[in-house]
Design a protein around this motif. Structure first.
Motif, short mmCIF file in Angstrom:
data_model
loop_
_atom_site.label_atom_id
_atom_site.label_comp_id
_atom_site.label_asym_id
_atom_site.label_seq_id
_atom_site.Cartn_x
_atom_site.Cartn_y
_atom_site.Cartn_z
N CYS A 1 51.26 71.92 32.23
CA CYS A 1 52.68 71.66 32.49
C CYS A 1 52.90 71.81 34.00
O CYS A 1 52.08 71.36 34.79
N CYS A 2 53.98 72.41 34.40
CA CYS A 2 54.35 72.46 35.81
C CYS A 2 53.24 73.05 36.69
O CYS A 2 52.58 74.02 36.32
N ARG A 3 53.07 72.40 37.84
CA ARG A 3 52.13 72.82 38.88
C ARG A 3 50.67 72.55 38.51
O ARG A 3 49.76 72.96 39.24
N THR A 4 50.42 71.86 37.40
CA THR A 4 49.08 71.36 37.14
C THR A 4 49.03 69.90 37.58
O THR A 4 50.06 69.24 37.69
N THR A 5 47.83 69.39 37.81
CA THR A 5 47.67 68.09 38.46
C THR A 5 46.62 67.25 37.73
O THR A 5 45.96 67.74 36.80
N PRO A 6 46.44 65.98 38.14
CA PRO A 6 45.36 65.19 37.55
C PRO A 6 43.99 65.86 37.68
O PRO A 6 43.15 65.72 36.80
N SER A 7 43.77 66.60 38.75
CA SER A 7 42.52 67.32 38.91
C SER A 7 42.34 68.35 37.80
O SER A 7 41.23 68.52 37.26
N THR A 8 43.43 69.04 37.45
CA THR A 8 43.39 70.01 36.35
C THR A 8 43.00 69.32 35.05
O THR A 8 42.14 69.79 34.30
N ILE A 9 43.65 68.19 34.78
CA ILE A 9 43.43 67.48 33.54
C ILE A 9 42.02 66.89 33.49
O ILE A 9 41.36 66.87 32.45
N ARG A 10 41.52 66.42 34.63
CA ARG A 10 40.16 65.90 34.67
C ARG A 10 39.16 66.99 34.30
O ARG A 10 38.23 66.77 33.52
N SER A 11 39.35 68.19 34.83
CA SER A 11 38.46 69.31 34.53
C SER A 11 38.52 69.67 33.04
O SER A 11 37.49 69.91 32.41
N ILE A 12 39.74 69.72 32.50
CA ILE A 12 39.90 70.03 31.08
C ILE A 12 39.22 68.98 30.22
O ILE A 12 38.48 69.29 29.29
N SER A 13 39.48 67.72 30.53
CA SER A 13 38.95 66.63 29.72
C SER A 13 37.42 66.63 29.73
O SER A 13 36.78 66.48 28.67
N ARG A 14 36.84 66.80 30.88
CA ARG A 14 35.37 66.80 30.98
C ARG A 14 34.75 67.94 30.19
O ARG A 14 33.77 67.77 29.47
N LEU A 15 35.34 69.12 30.33
CA LEU A 15 34.77 70.29 29.68
C LEU A 15 34.97 70.24 28.16
O LEU A 15 34.03 70.47 27.40
N LEU A 16 36.17 69.91 27.73
CA LEU A 16 36.45 69.94 26.30
C LEU A 16 35.78 68.79 25.54
O LEU A 16 35.50 68.91 24.36
N LYS A 17 35.55 67.67 26.24
CA LYS A 17 34.91 66.53 25.59
C LYS A 17 33.41 66.45 25.89
O LYS A 17 32.76 65.46 25.58
N ASN A 18 32.90 67.52 26.53
CA ASN A 18 31.47 67.61 26.84
C ASN A 18 30.97 66.42 27.65
O ASN A 18 29.92 65.83 27.36
#
Length: 325
Positions: free
Chosen positions: A306-323
């Motif tokens: 949510c607030c103060r997170t960025t595309p970089s945050t989401i990229r890291s989450i997506s890569r890690l959670l989706k292996n």
């Protein structure tokens, strides 16, 4: 559940049981040069800078988001009317929020399909419906204190027309966000039935202590209401500290069988009166993506920022959670 709820289940199956929600919209709009020191907050960009909203949606899709949340969080009919706009103009802006996300999704997916090796999903669009406190723009979505004059029927009336307009614009899901008290959760649940809404909804709450709603009420009382609703497919937490999330997931797992969504803020605290972010007294040293992995292990199915997170945050989450590498 309708086909859109089935689409969430399909994404979960394809991604190993996790769906990635996008990150902070206003944060990224500001990074692109948008200015909105205004009660309408990021909704001001629907009037002034719609191209920037679409650009942010595309950035989150490129980062691996499976769900785009629209720019309608603080977009309300009363808010637009207070700016001297007509009812029709306000409704068109609400429709625009969904249209921008759908256009971004469709154009991105068309390009992605041209590359046979792409590992993206065709994202879903969730129409954001912020709490009554978000409209007040005084920070009360983090307190739940709406005053003695606000009752169940007034909250339903406040949300009703916006809900109708957003549904008619064709999103895949509805995202009721930062709900701070039981009264508003009940109003939304009843309204979904009264309007016979046919697309699935999620209701996500705010919490300031990691134990209760922002109002201080017990989550059990809220979830008892939501558990009776077939219209609410997903429940969870947004814009709370990431340090609270694991405990809240464990709490929710005991109280509901619905899918869980969590998309906390960066850990900073919003001062609604001073209109600024305050640094947390105690910040975690763990990276957001490692926390997100823990949330998934604890039972959350939809995870983002949510607030103060960025595309970089989401990229890291997506890569890690989706292996992904």
């Amino acid at each position: 559940m309708g086909s859109e709820a089935g689409a969430v289940e399909e994404l979960l199956a394809r991604n190993g049981g996790v769906v990635v929600i996008d990150g902070g919209l206003a944060t990224q709009l500001e990074a692109l040069g948008a200015v909105f020191n205004d009660p309408l907050w990021s909704a001001l960009c629907l009037i002034r800078d719609p191209h920037l909203i679409k650009q942010v949606h595309l950035q989150y899709l490129e980062a691996g988001a499976d769900i785009l949340v629209t720019s309608s969080y603080q977009a309300t009919i009363p808010g637009f009317l207070s700016r001297g706009m007509s009812l029709e103009e306000g409704e068109l802006l609400l429709q625009r929020s969904v249209k921008l996300a759908l256009e971004a999704r469709d154009s991105f997916w068309k390009l992605a399909q041209q590359n046979e090796e792409n590992d993206y999903n065709c994202a879903l669009v969730a129409a954001s419906i912020g709490s009554y406190g978000a409209y007040l723009a005084d920070g009360s979505e983090y307190s739940g204190k709406y005053g003695p004059g606000i009752d169940l029927e007034k909250l339903k009336d406040f949300h009703r027309r916006r809900l109708q307009v957003l549904v008619d614009a064709g999103p895949d899901l509805l995202a009721f966000e930062t709900i701070p008290n039981k009264l508003e959760a009940q109003a939304i649940t009843e309204l979904l039935d009264e309007e016979n809404i046919q697309i699935p909804s999620w209701i996500c709450f705010s919490s300031m202590d990691g134990e209760h709603l922002s109002s201080g009420e017990d989550f059990k009382d809220c979830l008892d209401i939501l558990n009776t609703s077939e219209k609410v497919s997903i429940v969870g937490i947004n814009c709370a500290s990431p340090l609270f999330v694991e405990n809240l997931i464990r709490k929710f797992k005991k109280l509901t069988k619905k899918l869980l969504a969590v998309y906390p803020n960066s850990g900073e605290v919003w001062d609604g009166r001073a209109k600024k972010w305050l640094q947390p007294e105690c910040a975690s040293e763990k990276r957001f993506d490692l926390l997100a992995k823990r949330w998934h292990e604890c039972g959350a199915s939809l995870i983002g920022g949510c607030c103060r997170t960025t595309p970089s945050t989401i990229r890291s989450i997506s890569r890690l959670l989706k292996n992904k590498p």
